[in-house]
Enzyme design. Sequence first.
Site, PDB file in Angstrom:
ATOM      1  CB  SER A   1      -0.962   0.013   1.190  1.00 24.50           C
ATOM      2  OG  SER A   1      -2.055  -0.837   0.948  1.00 24.50           O
TER       3      SER A   1
ATOM      4  CE  LYS B   1      -4.775   1.707  -0.369  1.00 29.02           C
ATOM      5  NZ  LYS B   1      -4.145   0.432   0.007  1.00 29.02           N
TER       6      LYS B   1
ATOM      7  CB  SER C   1      -4.389   1.310   4.166  1.00 30.66           C
ATOM      8  OG  SER C   1      -3.563   0.961   3.082  1.00 30.66           O
TER       9      SER C   1
END
Length: 302
Positions: A74, A77, A133
Site C-alpha cells: 500500500s 497509495k 489504507s
Amino acid sequence: MRTYARVLLAAVAGILVVFAPAAVAAPVPGSSQLPFPLTLQPDGVQAPAAALAEANTGMLVWSRQPDIRVPIASLTKVMTAVVVIESGDLERPITVPRTAVDASAAHGGSSAGLVPGEVLTARQLLYAMMLPSGCDAAYALAEAYGPGQDAFLGKMNATAQRLGMPNTHFTDASGLPVPDDYATYSTPAELVRLGRHAMAHPVFREIVRAPVYHQPAGAANQDHVWENTNGLLREYAGTTGIKTGSTNAAGTCLLFEASRGGQRLIGVVLNSSPDDLDAATADARRIMDWGFVPILSGVPIG
C-alpha cells in the site's frame, strides 16, 4: 533556537565530511549522500531493504539495498494520492462505484468501509485511502480520475518516469497484488524520492499527519471514522507521516517522515516482517533514532 540548531547540524555534517570514510550506500538519483562513517550504523534493523535521507535536501545518509526492486504493497497509495492531488479539483463529488468495493473485497484488501452509491469528495476519499489504507477508496479515486483504472495507471507510471523513478512500476492503484505479487514494485531509494515529492504538497502533508478523520453522515454519505494505521504518529515525537503497507509478498512496510529542531528525516523500510506492522514501526524508530543528530536531542520538536 531553530536557527542555532541548523548551524549545529551543519557543523556536525561538516565534521563528518572531513573525517568519515566512504559511505556504504548509493545516493538517491540526482542527489548527494552524506558520508556517515561505516562504524555509525543503526542497530537491530530487520528490513532487508531500507533507506534514510535528509528530507530537506534529499541526501541519502544510510541505506540497505537501496536499488533492489521489491513489491511495495500500500505504499503504492502515495503515488495514487500524488496523481489525484496534482490533477486538482479535490472538492469534486465522486460516487463510490460498486466495482471499487467489490474489487477491494475480492483481493482481501484493507477497506475504508465505503458503501456503493455514497457520494464523497475527492479530498474526503484521500483521507479514506491514506489513513485506514482503504483500497476501496483508491479504486474509487482511480475510476474518477483516470477516468477508469487503466488510464489512471498510465498516469501513475508517467508520473514515476517524470520524477526519475525508472525502477518503479504500478499495475494496481491500491497496491494489491494484481495481477501477481511482484507486478507493482519500486526500490527504497525511489520510494524516498516519491515521499519527498508527495510531502511537498501541503494537502498531502495535512492528510498523512492526521491520526484520525471523522466524516459525519450527510445527505449522500454514511458516517465514517478513519484511523491512521501509521503508529509512529502516536508513538514517535515529531512524526509527520507517511504510509504503511502490507501484503504476503511485500511483508510489512513503512514510508515515514519526522522533524526535530529543524532537522527533517524521511525514510522507508520494506519487508520488516511477514505480517507484523509493529516490526516496521520499530525499524523506523531505530533508523530515525540513529539519524537524528544527538546534539539536537534537547531541541524543541517541530
